[in-house]
Design a protein around this motif. Structure first.
Motif, mmCIF file in Angstrom:
data_model
loop_
_atom_site.group_PDB
_atom_site.id
_atom_site.type_symbol
_atom_site.label_atom_id
_atom_site.label_comp_id
_atom_site.label_asym_id
_atom_site.label_seq_id
_atom_site.Cartn_x
_atom_site.Cartn_y
_atom_site.Cartn_z
ATOM 1 N N LEU A 504 0.847 -1.194 0.000
ATOM 2 C CA LEU A 504 0.000 0.000 0.000
ATOM 3 C C LEU A 504 0.882 1.244 0.000
ATOM 4 N N GLN A 505 0.586 2.165 -0.915
ATOM 5 C CA GLN A 505 1.243 3.483 -0.930
ATOM 6 C C GLN A 505 0.222 4.513 -0.444
ATOM 7 N N TYR A 506 0.617 5.308 0.569
ATOM 8 C CA TYR A 506 -0.313 6.301 1.147
ATOM 9 C C TYR A 506 0.301 7.687 0.995
ATOM 10 N N ILE A 559 -5.599 -7.471 0.580
ATOM 11 C CA ILE A 559 -5.668 -8.885 0.937
ATOM 12 C C ILE A 559 -4.253 -9.449 0.965
ATOM 13 N N GLY A 560 -3.805 -9.866 2.130
ATOM 14 C CA GLY A 560 -2.468 -10.436 2.263
ATOM 15 C C GLY A 560 -2.157 -10.723 3.719
ATOM 16 N N ASP A 561 -1.386 -11.778 3.942
ATOM 17 C CA ASP A 561 -0.980 -12.075 5.318
ATOM 18 C C ASP A 561 -0.077 -10.968 5.854
ATOM 19 N N HIS A 562 0.738 -10.398 4.957
ATOM 20 C CA HIS A 562 1.620 -9.293 5.330
ATOM 21 C C HIS A 562 1.203 -8.047 4.557
ATOM 22 N N LEU A 563 1.143 -6.922 5.246
ATOM 23 C CA LEU A 563 0.826 -5.636 4.620
ATOM 24 C C LEU A 563 2.064 -4.746 4.706
ATOM 25 N N PHE A 564 2.566 -4.339 3.551
ATOM 26 C CA PHE A 564 3.724 -3.455 3.491
ATOM 27 C C PHE A 564 3.235 -2.063 3.109
ATOM 28 N N VAL A 565 3.503 -1.096 3.964
ATOM 29 C CA VAL A 565 3.023 0.272 3.749
ATOM 30 C C VAL A 565 4.198 1.169 3.375
ATOM 31 N N LEU A 566 4.096 1.777 2.182
ATOM 32 C CA LEU A 566 5.102 2.737 1.744
ATOM 33 C C LEU A 566 4.690 4.102 2.269
ATOM 34 N N VAL A 567 5.494 4.642 3.166
ATOM 35 C CA VAL A 567 5.165 5.893 3.834
ATOM 36 C C VAL A 567 6.080 6.995 3.326
ATOM 37 N N SER A 568 5.500 8.113 3.001
ATOM 38 C CA SER A 568 6.285 9.258 2.523
ATOM 39 C C SER A 568 7.046 9.890 3.689
ATOM 40 N N VAL A 569 8.200 10.447 3.354
ATOM 41 C CA VAL A 569 8.981 11.153 4.378
ATOM 42 C C VAL A 569 8.405 12.531 4.647
ATOM 43 N N ASP A 570 7.425 12.931 3.842
ATOM 44 C CA ASP A 570 6.786 14.234 4.019
ATOM 45 C C ASP A 570 6.015 14.259 5.349
ATOM 46 N N PRO A 571 6.249 15.270 6.207
ATOM 47 C CA PRO A 571 5.582 15.325 7.525
ATOM 48 C C PRO A 571 4.061 15.325 7.422
ATOM 49 N N GLU A 572 3.513 16.013 6.423
ATOM 50 C CA GLU A 572 2.066 16.068 6.264
ATOM 51 C C GLU A 572 1.513 14.686 5.951
ATOM 52 N N LYS A 595 -0.575 -8.220 13.587
ATOM 53 C CA LYS A 595 0.706 -7.529 13.757
ATOM 54 C C LYS A 595 1.725 -7.907 12.667
ATOM 55 N N LYS A 596 1.223 -7.927 11.440
ATOM 56 C CA LYS A 596 2.092 -8.210 10.289
ATOM 57 C C LYS A 596 2.079 -7.043 9.305
ATOM 58 N N VAL A 597 2.146 -5.852 9.864
ATOM 59 C CA VAL A 597 2.243 -4.636 9.044
ATOM 60 C C VAL A 597 3.685 -4.144 9.105
ATOM 61 N N HIS A 598 4.260 -3.846 7.948
ATOM 62 C CA HIS A 598 5.665 -3.428 7.865
ATOM 63 C C HIS A 598 5.730 -2.080 7.156
ATOM 64 N N TYR A 599 6.427 -1.128 7.761
ATOM 65 C CA TYR A 599 6.481 0.225 7.229
ATOM 66 C C TYR A 599 7.835 0.483 6.568
ATOM 67 N N ILE A 600 7.777 1.029 5.342
ATOM 68 C CA ILE A 600 8.991 1.315 4.567
ATOM 69 C C ILE A 600 8.879 2.724 3.981
ATOM 70 N N GLU A 601 9.899 3.517 4.130
ATOM 71 C CA GLU A 601 9.897 4.833 3.492
ATOM 72 C C GLU A 601 9.884 4.649 1.978
ATOM 73 N N ASP A 602 9.059 5.435 1.314
ATOM 74 C CA ASP A 602 8.886 5.211 -0.125
ATOM 75 C C ASP A 602 10.123 5.564 -0.950
ATOM 76 N N ARG A 603 11.139 6.126 -0.330
ATOM 77 C CA ARG A 603 12.369 6.399 -1.069
ATOM 78 C C ARG A 603 13.114 5.104 -1.417
ATOM 79 N N TRP A 604 12.671 3.976 -0.818
ATOM 80 C CA TRP A 604 13.231 2.670 -1.146
ATOM 81 C C TRP A 604 12.560 2.047 -2.369
#
Length: 625
Positions: A504-506, A559-572, A595-604
């Motif tokens: 997921l990209q937010y 839908i997935g056992d693991h949810l990977f969230v791409l989070v922007s480095v933007d404060p807003e 508890k299978k949510v993983h957060y990754i900065e979208d710069r990756w």
């Protein structure tokens, strides 16, 4: 059936649209001459048609065919709209059977009214045909006209039979094949969900809806490219591509050839395919060309000219070799087996880029300007470019390994800046407007598909910069390391066999997207890695790799056992995402509860080789945090 002869003739005759008009109440009365054949599409109004010394009255929608030379006049006392299509038809080779069928068909009657039921489809096709005619898109006009006639006769034959959803979908795709038809458009038109549509196409064709659409586009593009009177630009326009470079790139992905290579490969082959129910929008002017040749004395002249052309090429090659041999001996030139031209001072070679252009480039370029987001591919090959669009550096992670001092060439590309850098090679990962022409005036310029996956793109980049073997080794090592990483994660019990994942990209404006491609998704969905749920597989992008979803549909689509969230480095963006995390809809997601949510900065999320290798190192930490 009654109209079998008409439909058969449509499939076999050479037909050409000569003129199209749109007429409304203001233009009435309207008088014109029928020189060959005319279709009148009365969309609205009550008209009086005077033709062949008779008067015919029509009310509401009417589809009328005129096939006798003479003048006709249309008058009306009400609001009226109609299209008038003038066309010529010809039976080639003098086939007696077709001539007999023509005499017995509705085409031979001075005036004939066709009983079409689904008028909205006819109106849609005719309006599209008129638009193409106004924009002088001759190929698209011909295709729409054949579509119109085929649809008319098919509907007459099948008007009492209800259409299945798959047939409705196929009809919609065929009607919109000259537009940017999307899976979402088809689903909305036949009132099915995109997943239901995907299931239908998988069942009937063994491929997704998107794959079917692309296959139809490929078939149509190939057939059009074989027509002698159309250029690549005409075919691109007819299929509604904005960029010839993008069309060439996509065509090569489909067929393995650029359009120009495909034309050359097929130059000595004369298409034998007629227009039929399977390829109903294909238009083949080779039929007319061949028919005219066989029925005239010009055929002998054509054969002689072809023989002369076969003599010219070897003669010119021999002459060129003689001139080179007799030239200045101060520089010796040799040709290697791979076509590389080498001199004592410099070495060059000729390549064919994704735009289908033959370009002579340095065998080992040293001063490279790259436009696009594949900068990390060069860095992985030990090359630091002298000029790049630094947005892709500043928003990514590759400088975490060390400063890259390349000059910013901006976006859109600042060619004055590029000129000042004195490059010996310019690499364009995407092309806007006349950038190829501008860049080529500065240095040898090649295009490559920056949107391809790492596995497809990296070998191309490596080859262009003269490091093909090194690139193959780097990619091989990377693939082996990816497999080893996933194997270790399974062995350590960090993940389990059969588990799935979704990305997921937010964004700051609260829009969210499911990502099926990109740096993170490519690593996740590696054959050795996590699986993608079938429902996620069925989702189709709205734009590029982005599949926009609504907050209320998260439970159905994330839908997935693991949810990977791409989070922007933007404060807003971080702030609005924290708000989402407080909502019941978010906390009800299975991955969140487990508890299978993983957060990754979208710069990756870049797909270049340097970022991909860095992500590979970091990924086990992301999973265990």
């Amino acid at each position: 059936m009654k109209y079998d002869a008409d439909r058969f003739l449509v499939e076999q005759m050479f037909i050409k649209v000569t003129h199209v008009e749109y007429v409304d109440t203001i233009a009435l009365p309207y008088t014109a001459q029928v020189k060959s054949n005319v279709w009148l599409m009365v969309i609205e109004g009550d008209i009086c048609l005077s033709f062949d010394n008779k008067q015919h009255h029509a009310s509401g929608f009417q589809l009328i065919h005129l096939a006798k030379e003479g003048y006709f006049t249309i008058t009306s006392k009400s609001n009226t709209r109609l299209y008038i299509i003038y066309y010529s038809k010809k039976i080639l080779y003098g086939e007696a059977l077709l001539k007999v069928l023509l005499q017995r068909s509705s085409f031979s009657q001075p005036l004939f009214v066709y009983p079409v039921v689904h008028t909205e489809t006819v109106v849609e096709v005719v309006a599209k045909l008129y638009w193409h005619y106004q924009h002088q898109q001759k190929l698209a006009v011909q295709a729409c006209f054949h579509q119109l006639m085929t649809h008319t006769f098919m509907e007459i034959e099948q008007r009492e039979l209800p259409k299945s959803p798959i047939q409705q979908a196929l009809d919609y795709i065929d009607r919109h094949l000259h537009e940017l038809v999307t899976v979402q458009d088809v689903a909305v038109a036949i009132q099915l969900s995109e997943y239901q549509l995907w299931e239908l196409f998988k069942k009937h064709f063994g491929q997704s809806t998107k794959q079917y659409i692309q296959e139809r586009q490929r078939q149509l593009a190939e057939h059009y490219l074989l027509q002698p009177h159309y250029q690549i630009k005409d075919v691109m326009t007819a299929l509604n591509f904005d960029s010839e470079v993008y069309f060439s790139r996509l065509f090569k992905k489909w067929t393995g050839y650029t359009p120009s290579e495909f034309i050359k490969k097929s130059a000595n082959l004369l298409s034998e395919k007629s227009i039929n129910n399977e390829n109903r929008f294909h238009y083949n002017e080779n039929y007319l060309a061949r028919g005219n040749q066989l029925e005239s004395k010009e055929h002998e002249l054509v054969m002689k000219r072809n023989r002369m052309n076969s003599i010219k090429l070897p003669f010119l090659i021999s002459l060129l070799a003689l001139l080179v041999a007799c030239g200045d001996d101060t520089t010796q030139t040799t040709n290697s087996n791979d076509g590389t031209a080498q001199t004592e001072e410099t070495a060059t070679r000729v390549i064919v880029d994704t735009a289908g252009r033959e370009v002579e480039i340095p065998a080992k370029p040293e001063q490279i300007v790259m436009q696009g987001n594949a900068i990390g591919d060069l860095v992985a090959l030990g090359i630091e470019p002298i000029g790049v669009d630094r947005r892709f550096i500043d928003s990514g992670v590759i400088e975490d390994k060390g400063k890259i001092s390349a000059t910013d060439i901006g976006y859109p590309t600042n060619f004055e800046q590029v000129l000042s850098l004195k490059p010996d090679l310019i690499m364009l990962g995407y092309v806007m407007d006349d950038e190829i022409e501008k860049a080529s005036k500065i240095a040898p310029t090649v295009t490559f598909d920056g949107m391809l996956s790492l596995k497809e793109r990296f070998p191309t980049v490596a080859d262009l910069v003269g490091k093909k073997e090194e690139g193959e080794k780097i990619l091989k090592d990377y693939e082996e390391n990816v497999g080893a990483m996933w194997q270790q994660l399974y062995t350590d019990g960090v993940i389990a066999e059969g588990e799935t994942a979704v990305v997921l990209q937010y964004y700051w404006n609260k829009t969210m997207y499911v990502m099926k491609t990109g740096g993170v998704a490519n690593l996740l969905y590696h054959p050795a890695g996590l699986a993608m749920d079938e429902k996620v597989q069925a989702l189709q992008p709205n734009s590029g790799p982005y599949i926009e979803i609504a907050e209320e549909s998260m439970h159905d689509l994330l839908i997935g056992d693991h949810l990977f969230v791409l989070v922007s480095v933007d404060p807003e963006a971080k702030k609005v995402f924290e708000e989402l995390q407080q909502k019941p809809l978010w906390n009800a997601l299975p991955a969140v509860k487990n508890k299978k949510v993983h957060y990754i900065e979208d710069r990756w999320n870049y797909t270049d080789m340097t970022t991909s290798m860095m992500l590979l190192e970091e990924f086990p930490n992301i999973l265990t945090e």
